[in-house]
Design an enzyme around this catalytic site. Structure first.
Site, mmCIF file in Angstrom:
data_model
loop_
_atom_site.group_PDB
_atom_site.id
_atom_site.type_symbol
_atom_site.label_atom_id
_atom_site.label_comp_id
_atom_site.label_asym_id
_atom_site.label_seq_id
_atom_site.Cartn_x
_atom_site.Cartn_y
_atom_site.Cartn_z
ATOM 1 N N CYS A 93 33.185 35.311 52.281
ATOM 2 C CA CYS A 93 33.185 34.297 51.419
ATOM 3 C C CYS A 93 33.849 34.351 50.425
ATOM 4 C CB CYS A 93 31.815 33.902 50.699
ATOM 5 S SG CYS A 93 31.074 33.856 51.920
ATOM 6 N N GLU A 94 35.133 34.713 50.481
ATOM 7 C CA GLU A 94 36.752 34.787 49.647
ATOM 8 C C GLU A 94 37.951 34.206 49.688
ATOM 9 O OE1 GLU A 94 36.737 36.574 46.358
ATOM 10 O OE2 GLU A 94 34.431 37.022 46.621
ATOM 11 N N ARG A 134 43.079 46.298 51.787
ATOM 12 C CA ARG A 134 44.256 46.453 51.540
ATOM 13 C C ARG A 134 45.439 45.522 51.366
ATOM 14 N NH1 ARG A 134 48.063 49.224 53.808
ATOM 15 N NH2 ARG A 134 48.682 49.966 51.810
ATOM 16 N N TYR A 180 46.070 44.615 47.640
ATOM 17 C CA TYR A 180 47.384 45.156 46.727
ATOM 18 C C TYR A 180 48.133 44.340 48.254
ATOM 19 C CZ TYR A 180 45.247 49.830 47.024
ATOM 20 O OH TYR A 180 44.170 51.057 46.606
#
Ligand SMILES: *Cc1c(COP(=O)(O)O)cnc(C)c1O
Length: 436
Positions: free
Chosen positions: A358-359, A329, A333
């Site tokens: 890995c983001e 979430r 969002y």
């Protein structure tokens, strides 16, 4: 909060529902969260059954005296044991896929407890719903009604359907991805097109129009959008009745908000009920409600361990063993979740709380003031009972977390933690090449 009870020692007052810190330790109902972490590990979702019961009763009582039925939106939390808690309270379900139908039946619901929503139902899903004898299929296009008529005809049954009207009202929600009742959305039949569909259904022999409904979006905190939308729904209902359809149901959808941040107000259930009751009474129809988030969000936390503290580029980071694969979430969002140290810690820090994935979108909080936690400490990511586990994935080949149900002073594993084998089991079979 529920009745105040005494803990086993007879000294400390502990509420029977929800999350409270007692003697410096965060509890779910009367179970200390460290006991769950020790038994089940982290990351894990924890759900308080008593909180779900309280929310259900609150909403159900607000509609006392008029014919109504609460259909829990399964997509918010589809755990079988959570579904069983709701079933035992008398809830039905609102589903959006054949998979959710399968879960609902597995949890003990019967077809008559089911309302089937969704903008893209397949022929197989429609057949499955008719075989189960669902109460209503909410239709969202003329093409869909034609397919339902065909499938019902093949089975020799009459399909009970409802039209999902898009009332095209302005809805204030915290993120555009959770609006559904505005002009230009993919959801529902635009209000100007409803009468044509109502007329067209008269010519289809295998469907029966039993209701009309709407769903305006999520995180709706007051009755204002309903005040605008209900007259539009009522005029569609009046048109359908005049055309001779056996209308029995009016469905106002879900979308009741919950507070995620300390300053946010809980949904005004009484105002909501006043507005909806008046409209339902005017029609004399059975009212259907489809809340998801309201019933389960606050019942849940995501329990996670701190893996590392890190200082980089002038910032502090708290790295947790839960990530966006467990709770997406914040990434999807920009949603806010409260984060608490499970065990009281002195001093505070301001840090980004991030997962191991890995983001750079893999965060739970940015520049958040938190207790001065260290590696090994437990954190509770609050208000995670809705759209938490149901949106979890295996991204980065991470097994999905365990789910734990707390009921008063006891807890049980409601969903086992995935194992490494689960990650590869469906790919193990040797390739069976087929000629083109
Ligand atoms: C998602 C959804 C709901 C539930 O929404 P909440 O915001 O969780 O209450 C209800 N009805 C339909 C058709 C939905 O798609």
């Amino acid at each position: 909060m529920g009745p105040v009870l005494l803990s086993a020692e007879g000294k400390v007052p502990v509420t029977s529902a929800g999350y409270e810190t007692v003697d410096g330790v965060l509890h779910a109902d009367r179970v200390p969260l460290p006991a769950i972490a020790a038994a089940v590990g982290t990351p894990s979702y924890v759900y308080s059954a008593n909180t779900i019961r309280e929310r259900f009763r609150r909403l159900d009582e607000a509609f006392a005296g008029i014919p109504h039925h609460i259909h829990f939106a399964v997509k918010a939390n589809s755990n079988l044991h959570v579904l069983r808690v709701l079933r035992s309270l008398g809830a039905g379900v609102d589903i959006v896929s054949g998979g959710e139908l399968y879960r609902a039946l597995e949890a003990g619901f019967s077809g008559g407890d089911v309302v089937f929503s969704g903008v893209g139902k397949t022929v197989e899903e429609i057949a499955q719903a008719l075989d189960a004898g669902v109460q209503l299929i909410n239709v969202e296009s003329e093409a869909e009604v034609v397919v339902i008529d065909m499938v019902a005809g093949q089975k020799g049954v009459k399909a009970p359907i409802a039209i999902r009207v898009n009332p095209e009202v302005t809805v204030e929600t915290p993120h555009e991805y959770i609006k559904t009742g505005e002009k230009g959305q993919k959801f529902g039949i635009p209000r100007d097109d409803v009468s044509r569909l109502v007329d067209c259904i008269l010519d289809l022999p295998n469907v029966e129009l039993r209701g009309l409904g709407m769903h305006l979006g999520s995180q709706i905190g007051n009755a204002d959008p309903l005040r605008d939308a209900l007259p539009r729904l009522l005029s569609a209902i009046a048109y359908a009745r005049q055309a001779g359809h056996p209308i029995a149901f009016m469905d106002v959808g879900g979308g009741l908000s919950v507070p995620y941040e300390a300053h946010e107000m809980p949904a005004d259930i009484d105002d909501y009920a006043r507005v909806v009751r008046a409209a339902a009474q005017e029609t004399g129809l059975t009212l259907l409600l489809e809340p998801g988030r309201y019933l389960v969000a606050e019942s849940g936390v995501l329990l996670t361990s701190v893996l590392y503290r890190k200082h980089a580029a002038g910032k502090d980071f708290v790295v947790t063993d839960a990530g966006m694969s467990d709770l997406i979430r914040p990434a999807l969002y920009h949603a806010y979740h409260g984060i608490e140290a499970v065990t009281a810690t002195s001093g505070t820090i301001t840090a980004d709380v991030v997962g191991p994935i890995c983001e750079s979108g893999d965060f739970f909080a940015k520049a958040r003031t938190l207790p001065d936690v260290k590696a090994g400490d437990l954190l509770a990511v609050r208000t995670a009972g809705a759209y938490g586990f149901t949106m979890a994935s295996n991204y980065n080949s991470r097994p999905r977390p365990a789910e734990v149900l707390v009921d008063g002073d006891q807890f049980a594993i409601a969903g086992a933690r995935e194992q490494l084998d689960d990650l590869v089991r469906l790919e193990r079979a040797p390739l069976q090449w087929r000629p083109a």
